[in-house]
Design a protein around this motif. Structure first.
Motif, PDB file in Angstrom:
ATOM      1  N   PRO A 220      41.294  30.693  27.980  1.00 11.74           N
ATOM      2  CA  PRO A 220      41.890  29.480  28.561  1.00 11.74           C
ATOM      3  C   PRO A 220      43.171  29.079  27.832  1.00 11.74           C
ATOM      4  CG  PRO A 220      39.521  29.231  28.400  1.00 11.74           C
ATOM      5  CD  PRO A 220      39.860  30.524  27.712  1.00 11.74           C
ATOM      6  N   VAL A 221      43.117  29.074  26.481  1.00 15.83           N
ATOM      7  CA  VAL A 221      44.317  28.930  25.650  1.00 15.83           C
ATOM      8  C   VAL A 221      44.384  30.198  24.801  1.00 15.83           C
ATOM      9  CG1 VAL A 221      45.430  27.623  23.793  1.00 15.83           C
ATOM     10  CG2 VAL A 221      44.015  26.431  25.495  1.00 15.83           C
ATOM     11  N   GLU A 253      35.960  32.371  26.201  1.00 12.12           N
ATOM     12  CA  GLU A 253      35.902  31.039  25.575  1.00 12.12           C
ATOM     13  C   GLU A 253      35.491  31.146  24.108  1.00 12.12           C
ATOM     14  OE1 GLU A 253      36.166  27.795  26.876  1.00 12.12           O
ATOM     15  OE2 GLU A 253      36.079  28.004  29.058  1.00 12.12           O
ATOM     16  N   VAL A 254      35.746  32.301  23.497  1.00 13.86           N
ATOM     17  CA  VAL A 254      35.301  32.513  22.109  1.00 13.86           C
ATOM     18  C   VAL A 254      35.906  31.456  21.180  1.00 13.86           C
ATOM     19  CG1 VAL A 254      35.491  34.119  20.161  1.00 13.86           C
ATOM     20  CG2 VAL A 254      34.747  34.945  22.393  1.00 13.86           C
ATOM     21  N   ILE A 255      37.152  31.061  21.429  1.00 15.22           N
ATOM     22  CA  ILE A 255      37.769  29.989  20.632  1.00 15.22           C
ATOM     23  C   ILE A 255      37.616  28.635  21.321  1.00 15.22           C
ATOM     24  CG2 ILE A 255      40.017  29.033  19.945  1.00 15.22           C
ATOM     25  CD1 ILE A 255      40.838  31.815  19.057  1.00 15.22           C
ATOM     26  N   CYS A 256      37.882  28.594  22.615  1.00 18.13           N
ATOM     27  CA  CYS A 256      37.941  27.288  23.308  1.00 18.13           C
ATOM     28  C   CYS A 256      36.558  26.686  23.537  1.00 18.13           C
ATOM     29  CB  CYS A 256      38.648  27.453  24.648  1.00 18.13           C
ATOM     30  SG  CYS A 256      40.383  27.918  24.466  1.00 18.13           S
ATOM     31  N   THR A 261      39.234  22.343  22.932  1.00 23.19           N
ATOM     32  CA  THR A 261      40.371  21.806  23.714  1.00 23.19           C
ATOM     33  C   THR A 261      40.189  20.332  24.071  1.00 23.19           C
ATOM     34  OG1 THR A 261      39.376  22.467  25.818  1.00 23.19           O
ATOM     35  CG2 THR A 261      40.836  24.066  24.753  1.00 23.19           C
ATOM     36  N   GLY A 262      39.034  19.730  23.664  1.00 26.16           N
ATOM     37  CA  GLY A 262      38.795  18.318  23.982  1.00 26.16           C
ATOM     38  C   GLY A 262      37.724  18.137  25.038  1.00 26.16           C
ATOM     39  N   ALA A 263      37.437  19.182  25.829  1.00 25.86           N
ATOM     40  CA  ALA A 263      36.278  19.198  26.727  1.00 25.86           C
ATOM     41  C   ALA A 263      35.340  20.282  26.192  1.00 25.86           C
ATOM     42  CB  ALA A 263      36.700  19.521  28.147  1.00 25.86           C
ATOM     43  N   LEU A 264      34.121  20.309  26.706  1.00 24.36           N
ATOM     44  CA  LEU A 264      33.166  21.276  26.144  1.00 24.36           C
ATOM     45  C   LEU A 264      33.666  22.714  26.305  1.00 24.36           C
ATOM     46  CD1 LEU A 264      30.510  21.126  24.648  1.00 24.36           C
ATOM     47  CD2 LEU A 264      29.312  21.383  26.821  1.00 24.36           C
ATOM     48  N   TRP A 265      34.404  22.958  27.394  1.00 22.43           N
ATOM     49  CA  TRP A 265      34.949  24.309  27.640  1.00 22.43           C
ATOM     50  C   TRP A 265      36.434  24.215  27.987  1.00 22.43           C
ATOM     51  CZ3 TRP A 265      31.399  28.007  26.690  1.00 22.43           C
ATOM     52  CH2 TRP A 265      30.043  27.657  26.811  1.00 22.43           C
ATOM     53  N   PRO A 274      35.482  29.999  36.237  1.00 22.17           N
ATOM     54  CA  PRO A 274      35.287  31.431  35.963  1.00 22.17           C
ATOM     55  C   PRO A 274      34.021  31.984  36.624  1.00 22.17           C
ATOM     56  CG  PRO A 274      34.554  30.133  34.103  1.00 22.17           C
ATOM     57  CD  PRO A 274      35.096  29.157  35.105  1.00 22.17           C
ATOM     58  N   ASP A 275      33.918  33.307  36.665  1.00 24.52           N
ATOM     59  CA  ASP A 275      32.687  33.961  37.133  1.00 24.52           C
ATOM     60  C   ASP A 275      31.801  34.323  35.938  1.00 24.52           C
ATOM     61  OD1 ASP A 275      33.429  34.266  40.030  1.00 24.52           O
ATOM     62  OD2 ASP A 275      35.126  35.259  39.064  1.00 24.52           O
ATOM     63  N   ILE A 276      32.448  34.578  34.822  1.00 24.65           N
ATOM     64  CA  ILE A 276      31.729  34.925  33.592  1.00 24.65           C
ATOM     65  C   ILE A 276      32.381  34.153  32.446  1.00 24.65           C
ATOM     66  CG2 ILE A 276      31.193  36.788  31.954  1.00 24.65           C
ATOM     67  CD1 ILE A 276      31.318  38.776  34.251  1.00 24.65           C
ATOM     68  N   VAL A 277      31.545  33.635  31.547  1.00 22.52           N
ATOM     69  CA  VAL A 277      32.070  32.981  30.344  1.00 22.52           C
ATOM     70  C   VAL A 277      31.585  33.763  29.123  1.00 22.52           C
ATOM     71  CG1 VAL A 277      31.742  30.969  28.851  1.00 22.52           C
ATOM     72  CG2 VAL A 277      32.363  30.651  31.238  1.00 22.52           C
TER      73      VAL A 277
END
Ligand SMILES: Cc1ncc(COP(=O)(O)O)c(C=O)c1O
Length: 452
Positions: A220-221, A253-256, A261-265, A274-277
């Protein structure tokens, strides 16, 4: 003279050998709150939460207690052959419930690399089972970091991957890094830049052949690429393109994940759907190695259907779904949701404000970030965005000087990166930036002297 403890039997990962030869390793003995202490008792603010993961600091009593209880009850077991520990079942229910999309299944690994690698294998398992063995190609972005295994290093869009003969694997196609400041054309708005990148993705898919593409991986980032938040409208522009061709979007989402980022994901911050996290790092607040793959109901069903064609699900790690790791993760998620993430949301505006103010420093071209992560992109000349010559290793100089001043921050290419623990206080944020500002003045003055 060689410092004690170097060379030693320990081979240092991602470490600069000449620096080690000169000054030896920094031996970190213990931690307290957001600080770590070396063998001489010197304390440092850990401005990167270790490797983005120790989001609850270095001595959180609830996690230590959860680990002690779990070790006393069942210190080791696996999840093969239909066996499983209760904490793994409970954690999976929890992850499915809090996932950023509708989710149905969770698969465990021991790291972010293993979790991303598992996704690649799952996509290839599906391709084989669904009669499309040629559907193997993987889309990634330049600047991305997805891990160090053969497949995930290949997905990593950084030059050092080429140090390994044959990498990246030929299955990977790279797209433009979504960094507006560096990659946009003169006068191009963030939205126009995003739309141009969506067109690039569509053209790449059409030119390659939509039937050949197994999945699109995206942080995401971008983290190790230098904390690069997506330009406005980026995921909104690319999502329909991927949907049109039925290509799964894998949010790394290993970092985010879990609040950075301020939200849970990050997927919630940027409405990614996403289809997979893929999760790791903060899932156990760094107190235990863990990676997790969270699947949408559709992909969960397809993966199980594919697995049924074999004697057994053809993949798994000895210590995946470890009972102690799962118990720690449950405690970490509870603590993040109830206390650490609310604190992060309170302090993040001050963090971002102090970061942006450092953007005025003569060495800084761009100050960027979101939530409790940020980067300062260093440049020799503000108007032309000309970077410093690589051999000056300016970001490393800043990190080394910051260490002397009691702050751990991370040099990443031409940027200096910060991602402190979520439990940081407003006063500690002030202290962190005061040290960094002083450090940058010192390094700037040193560079001017050298040039003079
Ligand atoms: C986004 C992302 N994915 C994957 C990984 C790899 O995780 P690990 O180092 O646990 O293998 C990292 C590590 O920093 C990461 O930042």
């Amino acid at each position: 003279m060689t410092k004690p403890n170097y060379p030693s039997a320990f081979l240092h990962p991602f470490s600069d050998i000449p620096t080690l030869e000169q000054s030896g390793p920094v031996i970190i003995e213990r931690g307290e709150g957001i600080h770590v202490f070396d063998e001489s008792g010197r304390g440092y603010i850990e401005g990167n939460s270790g490797l983005w993961n120790a989001v609850l600091g270095f001595d959180h009593p609830k996690l230590i207690e959860a680990a002690q209880r779990a070790y006393a009850r069942m210190p080791a077991y696996h999840a093969f052959f239909g066996r499983v520990c209760p904490s793994a079942l409970e954690l999976s229910e929890r992850l499915v419930a809090i996932a950023p999309m509708k989710a149905s299944r969770v698969f465990y690994a021991n790291s972010g690399s293993e979790a991303n690698d598992t996704v690649v294998k799952m996509l290839w398992l599906l391709a084989e089972a669904e009669g499309k063995p040629h559907r193997r190609l993987l889309l990634s972005r330049r600047g991305a970091y997805h891990g160090v295994s053969v497949a995930t290093a290949s997905l990593t869009g950084k030059d050092y991957v080429r140090a390994f003969s044959g990498l990246p694997m030929p299955e990977v196609r790279f797209l433009t890094c979504p960094h507006h400041w560096r990659e946009a054309r003169a006068g191009e708005s963030e939205e126009d830049f995003s739309n141009r990148l969506a067109v690039e993705i569509e053209q790449t898919i059409r030119n390659t052949g939509p039937d050949l593409i197994a999945g699109f991986f995206a942080e995401p980032v971008l983290g190790a690429g230098g904390v690069i938040p997506p330009p406005k409208g980026y995921f909104q522009a690319i999502r329909p393109v991927l949907r049109k061709f039925g290509i799964p979007l894998i949010a790394d989402e290993v970092i985010c994940g879990f609040g950075r980022t301020g939200a849970l994901w990050g997927s919630l911050t940027y409405d990614i759907q996403p289809d997979i996290v893929v999760a790791s790092k903060a899932i156990t607040a760094g107190f235990f190695p863990m990676g997790a793959v969270i699947l949408s109901p559709e992909l969960g069903e397809r993966v199980e259907a594919a697995a049924k064609r074999h004697d057994e699900f053809p993949h798994g790690f000895t210590t995946g779904a470890h009972p102690v790791g799962c118990a720690i993760a449950l405690a970490a998620i509870e603590e993040i949701e109830s206390a650490a993430l609310p604190n992060l949301r309170r302090v993040a505006p001050a963090f971002q404000d102090r970061l942006r103010r450092l953007g005025a420093h003569p060495m800084v071209g761009e100050a960027r970030g979101v939530g409790l992560m940020g980067a300062l992109e260093l440049i020799a000349d503000k108007s032309s965005k000309r970077p410093y010559p690589a051999e000056l290793r300016v970001s490393e100089r800043i990190a080394r000087q910051a260490l002397k001043n009691g702050l751990i921050c991370r040099p990443l290419g031409q940027s200096v990166v910060l991602a402190p623990p979520f439990v940081i206080s407003p006063a500690e944020i002030e202290e962190l930036f005061a040290i960094l500002a002083r450090t940058m003045d010192e390094v700037h003055a040193g560079l001017a002297l050298t040039a003079g």
